[in-house]
Design a protein around this motif. Structure first.
Motif, PDB file in Angstrom:
ATOM      1  N   PHE A   1      49.469  16.237   2.281  1.00  0.00           N
ATOM      2  CA  PHE A   1      50.224  17.399   2.764  1.00  0.00           C
ATOM      3  C   PHE A   1      51.667  16.994   3.000  1.00  0.00           C
ATOM      4  O   PHE A   1      51.938  15.873   3.432  1.00  0.00           O
ATOM      5  CB  PHE A   1      49.619  17.917   4.086  1.00  0.00           C
ATOM      6  CG  PHE A   1      48.282  18.576   3.910  1.00  0.00           C
ATOM      7  CD1 PHE A   1      48.197  19.897   3.497  1.00  0.00           C
ATOM      8  CD2 PHE A   1      47.111  17.866   4.161  1.00  0.00           C
ATOM      9  CE1 PHE A   1      46.961  20.508   3.331  1.00  0.00           C
ATOM     10  CE2 PHE A   1      45.876  18.478   4.005  1.00  0.00           C
ATOM     11  CZ  PHE A   1      45.797  19.789   3.582  1.00  0.00           C
ATOM     12  N   TYR A   2      52.590  17.925   2.721  1.00  0.00           N
ATOM     13  CA  TYR A   2      54.009  17.660   2.953  1.00  0.00           C
ATOM     14  C   TYR A   2      54.595  18.781   3.795  1.00  0.00           C
ATOM     15  O   TYR A   2      54.275  19.952   3.578  1.00  0.00           O
ATOM     16  CB  TYR A   2      54.785  17.640   1.637  1.00  0.00           C
ATOM     17  CG  TYR A   2      54.152  16.844   0.526  1.00  0.00           C
ATOM     18  CD1 TYR A   2      54.113  15.450   0.589  1.00  0.00           C
ATOM     19  CD2 TYR A   2      53.615  17.486  -0.587  1.00  0.00           C
ATOM     20  CE1 TYR A   2      53.538  14.724  -0.433  1.00  0.00           C
ATOM     21  CE2 TYR A   2      53.053  16.761  -1.620  1.00  0.00           C
ATOM     22  CZ  TYR A   2      53.005  15.371  -1.540  1.00  0.00           C
ATOM     23  OH  TYR A   2      52.442  14.658  -2.549  1.00  0.00           O
ATOM     24  N   LEU A   3      55.498  18.421   4.698  1.00  0.00           N
ATOM     25  CA  LEU A   3      56.274  19.420   5.433  1.00  0.00           C
ATOM     26  C   LEU A   3      57.676  19.420   4.835  1.00  0.00           C
ATOM     27  O   LEU A   3      58.386  18.419   4.915  1.00  0.00           O
ATOM     28  CB  LEU A   3      56.320  19.069   6.921  1.00  0.00           C
ATOM     29  CG  LEU A   3      57.066  20.058   7.820  1.00  0.00           C
ATOM     30  CD1 LEU A   3      56.395  21.428   7.826  1.00  0.00           C
ATOM     31  CD2 LEU A   3      57.174  19.524   9.246  1.00  0.00           C
TER      32      LEU A   3
ATOM     33  N   PRO B   1      48.436  18.978   9.294  1.00  0.00           N
ATOM     34  CA  PRO B   1      47.191  19.178   8.536  1.00  0.00           C
ATOM     35  C   PRO B   1      46.715  17.824   8.021  1.00  0.00           C
ATOM     36  O   PRO B   1      47.537  16.931   7.749  1.00  0.00           O
ATOM     37  CB  PRO B   1      47.619  20.069   7.362  1.00  0.00           C
ATOM     38  CG  PRO B   1      48.980  20.578   7.692  1.00  0.00           C
ATOM     39  CD  PRO B   1      49.593  19.653   8.678  1.00  0.00           C
ATOM     40  N   ARG B   2      45.395  17.657   7.921  1.00  0.00           N
ATOM     41  CA  ARG B   2      44.848  16.415   7.396  1.00  0.00           C
ATOM     42  C   ARG B   2      43.889  16.733   6.258  1.00  0.00           C
ATOM     43  O   ARG B   2      43.260  17.799   6.232  1.00  0.00           O
ATOM     44  CB  ARG B   2      44.073  15.670   8.494  1.00  0.00           C
ATOM     45  CG  ARG B   2      44.963  14.896   9.468  1.00  0.00           C
ATOM     46  CD  ARG B   2      44.132  14.150  10.514  1.00  0.00           C
ATOM     47  NE  ARG B   2      43.319  15.053  11.336  1.00  0.00           N
ATOM     48  CZ  ARG B   2      41.995  15.135  11.281  1.00  0.00           C
ATOM     49  NH1 ARG B   2      41.302  14.368  10.427  1.00  0.00           N
ATOM     50  NH2 ARG B   2      41.326  15.981  12.055  1.00  0.00           N
ATOM     51  N   VAL B   3      43.772  15.785   5.328  1.00  0.00           N
ATOM     52  CA  VAL B   3      42.863  15.957   4.204  1.00  0.00           C
ATOM     53  C   VAL B   3      41.443  16.131   4.736  1.00  0.00           C
ATOM     54  O   VAL B   3      40.985  15.333   5.556  1.00  0.00           O
ATOM     55  CB  VAL B   3      42.947  14.737   3.262  1.00  0.00           C
ATOM     56  CG1 VAL B   3      41.862  14.805   2.194  1.00  0.00           C
ATOM     57  CG2 VAL B   3      44.337  14.649   2.624  1.00  0.00           C
ATOM     58  N   GLY B   4      40.782  17.202   4.282  1.00  0.00           N
ATOM     59  CA  GLY B   4      39.440  17.474   4.777  1.00  0.00           C
ATOM     60  C   GLY B   4      38.384  17.156   3.738  1.00  0.00           C
ATOM     61  O   GLY B   4      37.914  16.022   3.619  1.00  0.00           O
TER      62      GLY B   4
ATOM     63  N   SER C   1      60.247  25.221   8.191  1.00  0.00           N
ATOM     64  CA  SER C   1      59.770  24.288   7.160  1.00  0.00           C
ATOM     65  C   SER C   1      58.370  24.719   6.758  1.00  0.00           C
ATOM     66  O   SER C   1      57.657  25.339   7.549  1.00  0.00           O
ATOM     67  CB  SER C   1      59.729  22.861   7.678  1.00  0.00           C
ATOM     68  OG  SER C   1      61.003  22.455   8.104  1.00  0.00           O
ATOM     69  N   MET C   2      57.992  24.381   5.546  1.00  0.00           N
ATOM     70  CA  MET C   2      56.709  24.855   5.044  1.00  0.00           C
ATOM     71  C   MET C   2      55.779  23.679   4.751  1.00  0.00           C
ATOM     72  O   MET C   2      56.212  22.671   4.178  1.00  0.00           O
ATOM     73  CB  MET C   2      56.957  25.649   3.772  1.00  0.00           C
ATOM     74  CG  MET C   2      55.824  26.582   3.441  1.00  0.00           C
ATOM     75  SD  MET C   2      56.350  27.808   2.229  1.00  0.00           S
ATOM     76  CE  MET C   2      55.093  29.041   2.534  1.00  0.00           C
TER      77      MET C   2
ATOM     78  N   ASN D   1      50.153  30.755   4.100  1.00  0.00           N
ATOM     79  CA  ASN D   1      51.461  30.129   4.210  1.00  0.00           C
ATOM     80  C   ASN D   1      51.523  29.426   5.551  1.00  0.00           C
ATOM     81  O   ASN D   1      51.681  30.079   6.595  1.00  0.00           O
ATOM     82  CB  ASN D   1      52.573  31.193   4.165  1.00  0.00           C
ATOM     83  CG  ASN D   1      52.663  31.891   2.827  1.00  0.00           C
ATOM     84  OD1 ASN D   1      52.939  31.255   1.804  1.00  0.00           O
ATOM     85  ND2 ASN D   1      52.441  33.204   2.811  1.00  0.00           N
ATOM     86  N   GLY D   2      51.401  28.097   5.561  1.00  0.00           N
ATOM     87  CA  GLY D   2      51.515  27.347   6.809  1.00  0.00           C
ATOM     88  C   GLY D   2      52.957  26.898   6.986  1.00  0.00           C
ATOM     89  O   GLY D   2      53.540  26.344   6.058  1.00  0.00           O
ATOM     90  N   TYR D   3      53.529  27.147   8.156  1.00  0.00           N
ATOM     91  CA  TYR D   3      54.932  26.754   8.345  1.00  0.00           C
ATOM     92  C   TYR D   3      55.168  26.399   9.803  1.00  0.00           C
ATOM     93  O   TYR D   3      54.347  26.705  10.683  1.00  0.00           O
ATOM     94  CB  TYR D   3      55.874  27.876   7.888  1.00  0.00           C
ATOM     95  CG  TYR D   3      55.790  29.132   8.703  1.00  0.00           C
ATOM     96  CD1 TYR D   3      54.752  30.043   8.513  1.00  0.00           C
ATOM     97  CD2 TYR D   3      56.736  29.426   9.692  1.00  0.00           C
ATOM     98  CE1 TYR D   3      54.663  31.201   9.270  1.00  0.00           C
ATOM     99  CE2 TYR D   3      56.651  30.582  10.450  1.00  0.00           C
ATOM    100  CZ  TYR D   3      55.613  31.462  10.235  1.00  0.00           C
ATOM    101  OH  TYR D   3      55.515  32.598  10.992  1.00  0.00           O
ATOM    102  N   THR D   4      56.282  25.740  10.038  1.00  0.00           N
ATOM    103  CA  THR D   4      56.686  25.440  11.412  1.00  0.00           C
ATOM    104  C   THR D   4      58.106  25.949  11.613  1.00  0.00           C
ATOM    105  O   THR D   4      58.863  26.109  10.647  1.00  0.00           O
ATOM    106  CB  THR D   4      56.704  23.924  11.700  1.00  0.00           C
ATOM    107  OG1 THR D   4      57.635  23.302  10.802  1.00  0.00           O
ATOM    108  CG2 THR D   4      55.333  23.302  11.511  1.00  0.00           C
TER     109      THR D   4
END
Lengths: 301, 301
Positions: free
Chosen positions: A246-248, A236-239, A149-150, A138-141
């Motif tokens: 990616f969406y926040l 995050p960037r496409v790897g 926000s996720m 779970n990546g969030y800020t």
């Protein structure tokens, strides 16, 4: 969406992801898959018929179980014998799931705390209902004002499974002999270009477990979930190309999306667990709160 | 205690608290307790024999179920009829659990999200395996350096149940018609003199669910767990006399105590869940991590 319609959609998701436990599932017709008399999976009847052609590897169904032949008495012998059968089946081309062959070895054991008894190609595990383990992040800020926000990923349209659907910021299966945190750091780097120095700050919070059946077999899975607070300025960037974008998103939007068909279902479960742990869903206002928690943690006895 | 001995003690706790699911439990011999054809509990056979003396309230066992007579067709009628039977049984004095009569009304329903079908005296719920709900609060502090310590209560030596054992900083059962957060604020005030202005900051994080059997019957419970970070200078104080003392303990000490018999078992489960959610237990070093999480969330189908 009205509150009760949202709850009903979430319950539907949880029922679907645990449909192996429901009346009408193939469970009563499945054979236990056993190694050394310990159950390590479930073999659906149509798979059992196919395995009957390899009596030097699999014993015929007996007492509700299909077993590996006792002569296969080491990790290496079991793994190689089963792999040879699976390679043959793959060449015959009758099993859809084997078309997704990945050359990824998954551990086979009756409990995660037990030593693995063999490895098996990832794409074949559902034929044997062998439990698979993975890592979801779970990546969030958190904004200066405390607003959460996720970060969500949208899977590439060319992904073999669930193309174009929403996903956690990073996730991956646990290959045989590879550590959990190690897998997390690798997936964060590969899928979302999150450097190790950030990914290592992720902290483990729970597991999300479920068992569902599809045409391809039985999917018994436990995902180790981690929370990772990302710096506000980090994107995050496409790897490796598994993700297209990616969406926040604010939590309300995430919550709304959970009840659509836009999410890869197990990722929706991991996000639901996040929303519960972070009190974005509360028991006084969500009557299905306890059912949600239960649905996130179903395991076979 | 070596790591694996600690894990084994925790697994033992979880097995004991979920012993109703284990082979050898009374479960296969229990009757479903039904109201209007919906299951709301489990009646052990010895209780079913006693209920057979009240055919105007309970139908004789049929198709594996004991039901309330259909003529009891409202919340009020059901509650009063069953209460009258229980009062009689209480006077006869044969059932230990009814000696703990509390005059607390608990809701009876098949799911928390369903409207209650009747209320039942708290002390009697185990005779019918009716699911009970409660609130447990993890009280903790974070030092300036970020060190987490946990507040634990020691139950009064005169408590009816589990006297003298360690408990969460506050906890209580959910009475019929009373809200979850409301119960939390009340229990914090009464048991630990935590003022409402602090208690209201508690945030919901999960449920902990389990079903065990004892001589008195079947205990199916779900606890709504809350985390409450207490100000560093705040000290809980003994309130209504249910507690004899409070301790502020470092997490390592709490973890050690979890594996002793000094904890009220369901409180130990709530603390274990806290340790997992706050990453004091990690999946790369605790092989039973997933089994722990599963054991905290068992529910009857």
């Amino acid at each position: 969406m009205a509150n009760s319609a949202w709850s009903e959609k979430i319950l539907q998701l949880l029922r679907r992801m645990n449909n192996f436990y429901l009346p009408g599932s193939c469970r009563p017709h499945c054979f236990r898959f056993e190694i050394n008399e310990a159950q390590v999976g479930w073999v659906p009847p149509q798979v059992a018929s196919l395995l009957a052609r390899y009596p030097e590897v699999f014993t015929p169904p007996h007492g509700g179980a299909v077993s590996l032949c006792p002569s296969l008495d080491t990790y290496g012998r079991r793994s190689e014998a089963v792999d040879a059968v699976l390679q043959t089946m793959r060449q015959e081309g009758n099993l859809t799931c084997l078309k997704g062959w990945r050359d990824e070895k998954y551990s086979v054991m009756s409990k995660f705390s037990d030593p693995p008894m063999m490895w098996m190609e990832r794409a074949a595990t559902s034929l044997f209902g062998v439990k698979r383990y993975g890592v979801h992040i779970n990546g969030y800020t958190v904004s200066e004002g405390g607003e959460v926000s996720m970060w969500l990923a949208r899977r590439s349209p060319t992904k073999q499974t669930y193309p174009g659907l929403l996903d956690n910021v990073a996730a991956g299966g646990l290959a045989a002999g590879v550590g959990i945190k190690h897998t997390l750091v690798k997936e964060c780097q590969e899928e979302a270009c999150i450097p190790a120095v950030i990914a290592e700050k992720a902290h483990p919070v729970t597991t999300v477990s479920y068992t569902y059946e599809e045409e391809d077999g039985v999917f018994a899975e436990s995902q180790f979930a981690f929370d990772l607070e990302l710096p506000r300025e980090f994107k995050p960037r496409v790897g490796d190309g598994e993700v297209q974008d990616f969406y926040l998103l604010p939590i309300d939007k995430v919550k709304e999306l959970l009840a659509t068909d836009d999410f890869k279902p197990n990722c929706a479960m991991v996000v639901l667990d996040f929303l519960i742990r972070h009190s974005f869903i509360e028991p006084d206002t969500e009557p299905c709160y306890q059912e949600f928690v239960a649905g996130l943690h179903q395991t076979l006895e």
